[in-house]
Scaffold this motif. Sequence first.
Motif, short mmCIF file in Angstrom:
data_model
loop_
_atom_site.label_atom_id
_atom_site.label_comp_id
_atom_site.label_asym_id
_atom_site.label_seq_id
_atom_site.Cartn_x
_atom_site.Cartn_y
_atom_site.Cartn_z
N PHE A 532 1.04 -1.26 0.29
CA PHE A 532 0.01 -0.25 -0.09
C PHE A 532 0.59 1.08 -0.29
CE2 PHE A 532 -1.81 3.32 2.45
CZ PHE A 532 -2.62 3.80 1.50
N ASP A 533 1.45 1.16 0.42
CA ASP A 533 2.55 2.26 1.17
C ASP A 533 3.41 2.67 -0.33
OD1 ASP A 533 2.27 3.29 3.49
OD2 ASP A 533 3.62 1.57 4.36
N MET A 534 3.87 1.85 -1.29
CA MET A 534 4.74 1.41 -2.32
C MET A 534 3.78 2.45 -3.10
SD MET A 534 7.64 1.59 -3.98
CE MET A 534 8.36 0.91 -2.70
N GLU A 740 7.69 13.50 0.93
CA GLU A 740 8.90 12.94 1.12
C GLU A 740 9.34 12.26 2.46
OE1 GLU A 740 9.93 17.09 1.95
OE2 GLU A 740 10.44 17.82 0.28
N PHE A 741 8.43 12.64 3.27
CA PHE A 741 8.27 11.21 4.84
C PHE A 741 8.06 9.44 3.84
CE2 PHE A 741 7.20 14.91 7.57
CZ PHE A 741 8.82 15.13 7.94
N ARG A 742 7.38 9.78 3.18
CA ARG A 742 7.28 8.52 2.87
C ARG A 742 8.25 7.71 1.63
NH1 ARG A 742 3.10 9.36 0.42
NH2 ARG A 742 1.35 8.54 1.52
N GLY A 747 12.64 4.23 2.62
CA GLY A 747 13.78 3.65 2.42
C GLY A 747 14.38 3.16 3.07
N VAL A 748 14.09 2.12 4.04
CA VAL A 748 15.22 2.19 5.17
C VAL A 748 14.09 1.06 5.41
CG1 VAL A 748 14.78 1.39 7.88
CG2 VAL A 748 15.09 3.86 6.82
N GLU A 749 12.91 0.66 4.92
CA GLU A 749 12.38 -0.88 4.39
C GLU A 749 10.86 -0.35 4.02
OE1 GLU A 749 11.76 -4.12 5.51
OE2 GLU A 749 12.86 -3.45 6.38
N SER A 757 13.77 0.08 17.07
CA SER A 757 15.33 1.38 17.27
C SER A 757 15.74 1.32 15.83
CB SER A 757 15.51 -0.34 16.74
OG SER A 757 15.67 -1.05 15.85
N GLU A 758 14.76 1.25 14.46
CA GLU A 758 15.05 1.57 13.27
C GLU A 758 14.47 3.26 13.38
OE1 GLU A 758 14.73 -2.18 10.01
OE2 GLU A 758 12.47 -1.39 11.43
#
Length: 822
Positions: A532-534, A740-742, A747-749, A757-758
């Motif tokens: 969904f986020d992608m 931009e936040f997305r 970029g991390v996961e 922790s991430e």
Amino acid sequence: AQTPQPQSRREPKAAWRPARAALRRAEEAALRSIRGRLTAEHVLPCSSRRAQEADVEKERKQSEAKEPPPSLSLTTWAVDGFKGLLGQEHLTGISRRRSGPVTPVKVKRRVSGVPSRPRTAEDHPCQLPTPTAKPAAPVVNEDEDREDYYDKLIIPLEILGRKAASWAMQARKSRRSAVKPRQSNALGGSRRGRWLESFQQFRFDGEIHSDDLPRALLRSGFEDCRPHLISVVLAKVSEYNSLDEDEFLHFMCMYEEHLHDDLQEQFQLFDLARTGRVDRAALEELLEAQDLLVRRAVLDECLGQVAINPSSVSFTEYERLVDKLRSGHCFLERELQNFRHVFQVFDKDRSGGMSLAELSSALAWLGFPASTGRVCAVYEQNDLDGNGALSESEWLRCLHTLHREEAVAIREHLSQLNDRCRRGSQLETLLMELGYAMPPDVLLDALHAHHIYQGTARNSQLLGMPLSLLEFDVGLEEIRALTCTLRARDGFTDEEMEQMKRAFHMQSGRQDEIASPAIQRALRWLGHFYSFDMVQHLVSELDVDGDCMLDFTLFVKLIRKCRDTERRAATSAFFKFDTTSCGLLDQPGQYQAIRSLGLDTAPMQGAITLAQFLKHVRNFKFDPVRLQELRLNAGYDQHELEEIRSQFESFDKDCSGELKRAELVQMIEALFPRHANLPEFRPYFTELLSFADVNQNDCLDFKEFVRLIRKIRDHGEEYQFKQYKLSLSELGFSNKEASEFRNLFLGVEENGRLHFSEVRSMIAGCFRLNEKQSQKLLGFCRSAVEISEYDTVEEEVVNFLGFLRIMRQVIDAGWVRNANGD
């Protein structure tokens, strides 16, 4: 002994000064002579002035042939020049006996070597200084060239810089007062302001060079900047290669008039019958004479808007037609709308300007096969204000430049083929030269769309007939229309376009736009599986107004973006497992690369190249049989079906292959632990089970269970989308900030979940966190924590909405401001 001449006097006597009255008379005579020459130079017409100067020069030469240059007396140094404490420097006046014009000396104004306008002593009058010692008059060698003697009277630039301001202002006023009134003096309003802005943009040392006139004209709104027109008008305005402000305004007025005269002159040349009208056949040649390569579709559209009878036009209609074609850059209205929308899409920072990288991406997005060097050249050519960003009008000029260059290249190629292309091999060669490397099926479908052949060629191609053996007859107009179609198709065949239309209408309910949750289902139906986020990230790159809605044109662009993303992923996998770096992938490497892409297919025999690997992956992903199987399985592949089957068997206690009432209750409690016992959710569960139970027997087999799981996940995505819109409004983030936040989040996961922790590592990478801030950040994460659907509390993670809430709390806490040192 011989008596020394006054000009070589060197007796050691006391400092001599001329009488004050004599000095004053000399200065007044010099000023009158300067003003007289300036007036004659600027008031008289160019031809009259040149004739007068020729007569004066002739008389001067005749007098010089009879008499030697006159010797200077001790009292004439204030007028003719002196040689004193400054060494070889000379101040220039006007010799009382010399009435001819001073020979101009060209002075280079720019470091680049481009010469400025010739300057003379009359252009720069200066105040005569009062010497402290009596100077010696210059010695004249009769064997010396007489013109070299007069060239010494020119003022060097070093001396010109020392002239008094009062004399400079007097000379400038006298020059302007002597100039005949021009039309530019009566200019006012926006035109004069726009022209002056252009002059200030390109001026150098108070003048604008002729090389900068085309760019200044474009910046002032003139789309017709043909070099020969500029040269003609420039020759009428000035004999120099640079213009001051008044001359520039006069040039702009004359250029505007000359454009009208040129249009009228060309129109009369093609009006052979002298009826005041030009027919349609001659109109295309007339427009070509105006350096306008117009497609027939564009010409038909513009004629319908400006002409009463499109079969012929009057001069007034022709003038409006040319103006409309140039202002629209020879594009159709729908093309202009599309190009303006693309500009807004790639102006990602909403600054109203497009950078070089954004221009390159936008041209590739539109399908223009332009190389990197060509993109840079077009960018520099059309960045008129030189601010490093293209405005919307400059962006349209870039597209017009590429269209025109392509038309010129097609014409040059056809000139070698008697202006017609009659074989498939010739067309393939031409398209390859233009940069269009299309698959044969795409090219054949484009030819069929323009009725260039009657459909038998498509069947011949499927039977293995080479495209080079096709025969047809096309010219410049047909090939230009063909390249436009190839760019608009984005590399898709007719069959693929039909599949995309079917998916779009099936999920949009026959509406003109489709929303984000439905977009994800349509992508899945076409074989593109993203979280969904992608999907939200991909849509945000195309959605200009931020409503998360796409029309069919942007939906096709989205599919192309998905294919480009998958192609890059396959390319990265190929090079990752090409351990020998030889450009070949053996069978073990193929197996690992295919598994890393999440695909389940056998590798090819032997070592393969990158092109073969990409083709193998593409054929598997979009195999019609595989896609049909995925659609029957609600978009789940074999690995996902195995996980769902194990979950189904855990609910099927009696191993009957069906879930009955008691088992359905247990299933609902397991799938919805927080909502199963709430009364307000019972209607939803009832509706959900009714949707999954296709045969309405109050039991669910495995296929119906798969259907239920897909419905639950679709509802979860729709709920997540609604929460996303509400969260943006609540947190006060714009769509651009959320995008931009997305990007930071993905970029991390990419699976849509981040551990505490991430999150801490991500924020600590931006600025240093002390112990107190680390504890406070942990509280932010716990307040935004999301319990997963399977109730795994021990693995508390945050999704993207939770990440947005954390970032809002971090910003409100002032950590970002303190990190910047504010």
